[in-house]
Design a protein around this motif. Structure first.
Motif, PDB file in Angstrom:
ATOM      1  N   MET A   1       0.832  -1.208   0.000  1.00  0.00           N
ATOM      2  CA  MET A   1       0.000   0.000   0.000  1.00  0.00           C
ATOM      3  C   MET A   1       0.861   1.250   0.000  1.00  0.00           C
ATOM      4  N   VAL A  66      -9.177   0.322   6.400  1.00  0.00           N
ATOM      5  CA  VAL A  66      -8.381   1.122   5.465  1.00  0.00           C
ATOM      6  C   VAL A  66      -9.291   2.020   4.635  1.00  0.00           C
ATOM      7  N   ALA A  69     -10.568   4.768   6.663  1.00  0.00           N
ATOM      8  CA  ALA A  69      -9.561   5.798   6.930  1.00  0.00           C
ATOM      9  C   ALA A  69      -9.407   6.748   5.755  1.00  0.00           C
ATOM     10  N   LYS A  70      -9.721   6.283   4.574  1.00  0.00           N
ATOM     11  CA  LYS A  70      -9.626   7.117   3.390  1.00  0.00           C
ATOM     12  C   LYS A  70     -10.958   7.790   3.068  1.00  0.00           C
ATOM     13  N   ASN A  90     -11.493  10.970   0.391  1.00  0.00           N
ATOM     14  CA  ASN A  90     -10.213  11.660   0.372  1.00  0.00           C
ATOM     15  C   ASN A  90      -9.623  11.543  -1.029  1.00  0.00           C
ATOM     16  N   ASP A  93      -5.798  11.246  -1.704  1.00  0.00           N
ATOM     17  CA  ASP A  93      -5.015  10.110  -1.232  1.00  0.00           C
ATOM     18  C   ASP A  93      -4.423   9.355  -2.419  1.00  0.00           C
ATOM     19  N   ASN A 174       7.315  23.663   2.240  1.00  0.00           N
ATOM     20  CA  ASN A 174       5.938  23.591   2.710  1.00  0.00           C
ATOM     21  C   ASN A 174       5.445  22.155   2.563  1.00  0.00           C
ATOM     22  N   SER A 176       2.694  20.575   3.371  1.00  0.00           N
ATOM     23  CA  SER A 176       1.351  20.291   2.845  1.00  0.00           C
ATOM     24  C   SER A 176       1.336  20.481   1.338  1.00  0.00           C
ATOM     25  N   THR A 179       2.941  17.340  -0.139  1.00  0.00           N
ATOM     26  CA  THR A 179       2.002  16.221  -0.143  1.00  0.00           C
ATOM     27  C   THR A 179       1.005  16.352  -1.279  1.00  0.00           C
TER      28      THR A 179
ATOM     29  N   SER B  68      -1.585   3.281   8.802  1.00  0.00           N
ATOM     30  CA  SER B  68      -0.886   2.907   7.581  1.00  0.00           C
ATOM     31  C   SER B  68      -1.603   3.484   6.357  1.00  0.00           C
ATOM     32  N   ALA B  69      -2.922   3.478   6.395  1.00  0.00           N
ATOM     33  CA  ALA B  69      -3.695   4.015   5.269  1.00  0.00           C
ATOM     34  C   ALA B  69      -3.466   5.507   5.119  1.00  0.00           C
ATOM     35  N   LYS B  70      -3.122   6.172   6.194  1.00  0.00           N
ATOM     36  CA  LYS B  70      -2.867   7.611   6.137  1.00  0.00           C
ATOM     37  C   LYS B  70      -1.392   7.916   5.928  1.00  0.00           C
ATOM     38  N   ARG B  86       8.308  11.865   6.992  1.00  0.00           N
ATOM     39  CA  ARG B  86       7.204  12.835   6.945  1.00  0.00           C
ATOM     40  C   ARG B  86       6.696  13.065   5.533  1.00  0.00           C
ATOM     41  N   LEU B  87       7.555  12.897   4.552  1.00  0.00           N
ATOM     42  CA  LEU B  87       7.114  13.118   3.174  1.00  0.00           C
ATOM     43  C   LEU B  87       6.074  12.099   2.744  1.00  0.00           C
ATOM     44  N   ARG B  88       5.988  10.995   3.435  1.00  0.00           N
ATOM     45  CA  ARG B  88       4.992   9.978   3.100  1.00  0.00           C
ATOM     46  C   ARG B  88       3.657  10.250   3.780  1.00  0.00           C
ATOM     47  N   TRP B  89       3.675  11.063   4.808  1.00  0.00           N
ATOM     48  CA  TRP B  89       2.440  11.319   5.541  1.00  0.00           C
ATOM     49  C   TRP B  89       1.416  12.009   4.660  1.00  0.00           C
ATOM     50  N   ASN B  90       0.189  11.634   4.849  1.00  0.00           N
ATOM     51  CA  ASN B  90      -0.890  12.299   4.115  1.00  0.00           C
ATOM     52  C   ASN B  90      -1.315  13.529   4.910  1.00  0.00           C
ATOM     53  N   MET B  91      -0.584  14.610   4.704  1.00  0.00           N
ATOM     54  CA  MET B  91      -0.762  15.818   5.511  1.00  0.00           C
ATOM     55  C   MET B  91      -2.133  16.450   5.329  1.00  0.00           C
ATOM     56  N   LEU B  92      -2.822  16.105   4.271  1.00  0.00           N
ATOM     57  CA  LEU B  92      -4.093  16.763   3.989  1.00  0.00           C
ATOM     58  C   LEU B  92      -5.279  15.955   4.478  1.00  0.00           C
ATOM     59  N   ASP B  93      -4.995  14.794   5.063  1.00  0.00           N
ATOM     60  CA  ASP B  93      -6.069  13.998   5.641  1.00  0.00           C
ATOM     61  C   ASP B  93      -6.667  14.740   6.837  1.00  0.00           C
ATOM     62  N   ASP B 112       2.284  26.692   6.830  1.00  0.00           N
ATOM     63  CA  ASP B 112       2.047  25.873   5.640  1.00  0.00           C
ATOM     64  C   ASP B 112       0.591  25.901   5.224  1.00  0.00           C
ATOM     65  N   ILE B 113      -0.279  25.711   6.201  1.00  0.00           N
ATOM     66  CA  ILE B 113      -1.697  25.626   5.866  1.00  0.00           C
ATOM     67  C   ILE B 113      -2.230  26.967   5.372  1.00  0.00           C
TER      68      ILE B 113
END
Lengths: 242, 242
Positions: A1, A66, A69-70, A90, A93, A174, A176, A179, B68-70, B86-93, B112-113
């Motif tokens: 994933m 999962v 979560a999305k 989302n 995603d 930045n 965000s 992402t 994990s999904a996020k 952190r670059l993998r994080w879904n910051m916009l979730d 950032d936001i």
DNA sequence: CTGCCATATTTGGTATGAGAAAAAACAGAT
DNA sequence: ATCTGTTTTTTCTCATACCAAATATGGCAG
């Protein structure tokens, strides 16, 4: 994933080797974003699905978590697991986008993403111009060198192209924005990979890239924004969008 | 999960009534985005966590699936569940954003936001001006009426304000833009709710809003973009940002 | 017909065990 | 001593069984 290693369309829709709950989430995800389940519909119950598909309830439940979560579904006891309204999804995603793409992207979907790209990437270039440091610039320069050397017909050249755009993103400082743009450019990459064969003679992409790089290097934010805008418009025109 | 019903900060960090796996995901999520676990760290194993926290391994596993999904973590056998870069994080979730906010948002996060907002909302206003129909306009007009009537000191007035912005979004007819802006405005709303008490006399927000509405109504895209930009700059200035 | 209540159904949670995969420890050969 | 190949051990993965909680449904009484 959430692996970006290989192209999601190279997988023939059904593969071994992957975790069971992951495959389930993948299957259901595609079915949902592809419209086989409509918002308001309820998924098959745990008992039923696990029996029919020959998997455990546990694996199915993890897959539903999962999807939940999305934002694709939400579960409530007794009423079952319902497909959420699209506004809850989302859409940015990476997995959701990949599923949309695999399910056969609609014209509206592609239009939405390309519009978002035109909003986001020029803005990113602008921020990058104001915040880049020497290391950013040298990396961008190196990427452009490679791109010029190999050309967009080779995979090395395309990798360099993506690296250039990635460096611009990272220079925005930045998270965000990074992402967001990561998701957008992923879809763009999938799309252009398809459009590639269909188009005959593409324009030379280097002048546009050089112009963006030059503006960022000189710290001219507004100019970087505009140059990136033309770069995207040209590229999108070549790819048949717009 | 992903419920927007009430303010995430009104919950005293530990609540009953919620699903167990959800509470676990919430706790771990805050610990991760709050920096108590660093990228590369590994979470406690299933056995240990379930024993210490008095929950089942299953519940813990489902929580990990959510994270994990996020994009916050990834699990591999033997090496355990690691915190992603952190670059993998879904910051916009929406949940990730809420956790960041609950964990005590850093200045960089808020910056950032708000930058993203300045990129996104004017663009949204521009698209809205080009695509809105009669119903959109009447809804926006109604929201402004209510806003004028109640003022931003009342909850009705603030609801009307949010409704106005929401209507603009919906009029863009761009789902990815709607998803994005929903996340951004959620953070903005949480922030301004805090800043509210701290500030003394805020300017009258109605002229700015009327100007945006007018431009959208007349279908003037570029003007709508600029008016929205001023609106945001003024509002952000009042809220202490920028 | 309306309102209330019992019941059945569905997800939520716990407990537990077998199995696979990968890292780490170990042993043997050069 | 170092490198290489094997074994051990750890940890996630999947499965099964069972009970709890919540709620949609339908039946029953008024």
């Amino acid at each position: 994933m959430t692996q970006t290693d290989d192209h999601p369309l190279s997988r023939p829709a059904s593969q071994a080797q992957r975790a069971v709950h992951d495959r389930i989430a993948h299957d259901l995800g595609i079915a949902i974003v592809g419209g086989r389940y409509q918002p308001g519909d309820i998924l098959p119950g745990e008992e039923r699905y696990s029996a029919e598909q020959g998997v455990s309830r546990t694996a199915y439940r993890e897959a539903v978590r999962v999807l939940s979560a999305k934002g694709l579904v939400h579960s409530r006891t007794k009423s079952g697991t319902r497909i959420n309204d699209r506004l809850r999804w989302n859409m940015l995603d990476l997995d959701v986008l990949a599923w949309m793409f695999e399910a056969g992207p609609t014209q509206e979907f592609l239009r939405d993403i390309f519009e978002l790209r035109i909003v986001v990437e020029p803005a990113a270039a602008q921020f990058a111009a104001l915040r880049r440091d020497g290391q950013d610039i040298s990396r961008m320069g190196h990427a452009l060198e490679e791109m010029r050397r190999f050309g967009l017909q080779t995979s090395e050249g395309r990798a360099a192209d993506q690296s250039f755009h990635r460096q611009i993103l990272l220079a925005t400082r930045n998270e965000s924005l990074i992402t967001l743009a990561t998701s957008v450019t992923a879809v763009v990459a999938w799309t252009t990979r398809f459009a590639r064969d269909a188009r005959k003679e593409s324009r030379d992409p280097m002048p546009d890239h050089d112009a963006v790089f030059d503006a960022i290097m000189r710290g001219e934010g507004e100019e970087a924004r505009l140059k990136m805008l033309t770069l995207i418009r040209n590229a999108s025109g070549d790819a048949g969008m717009l």
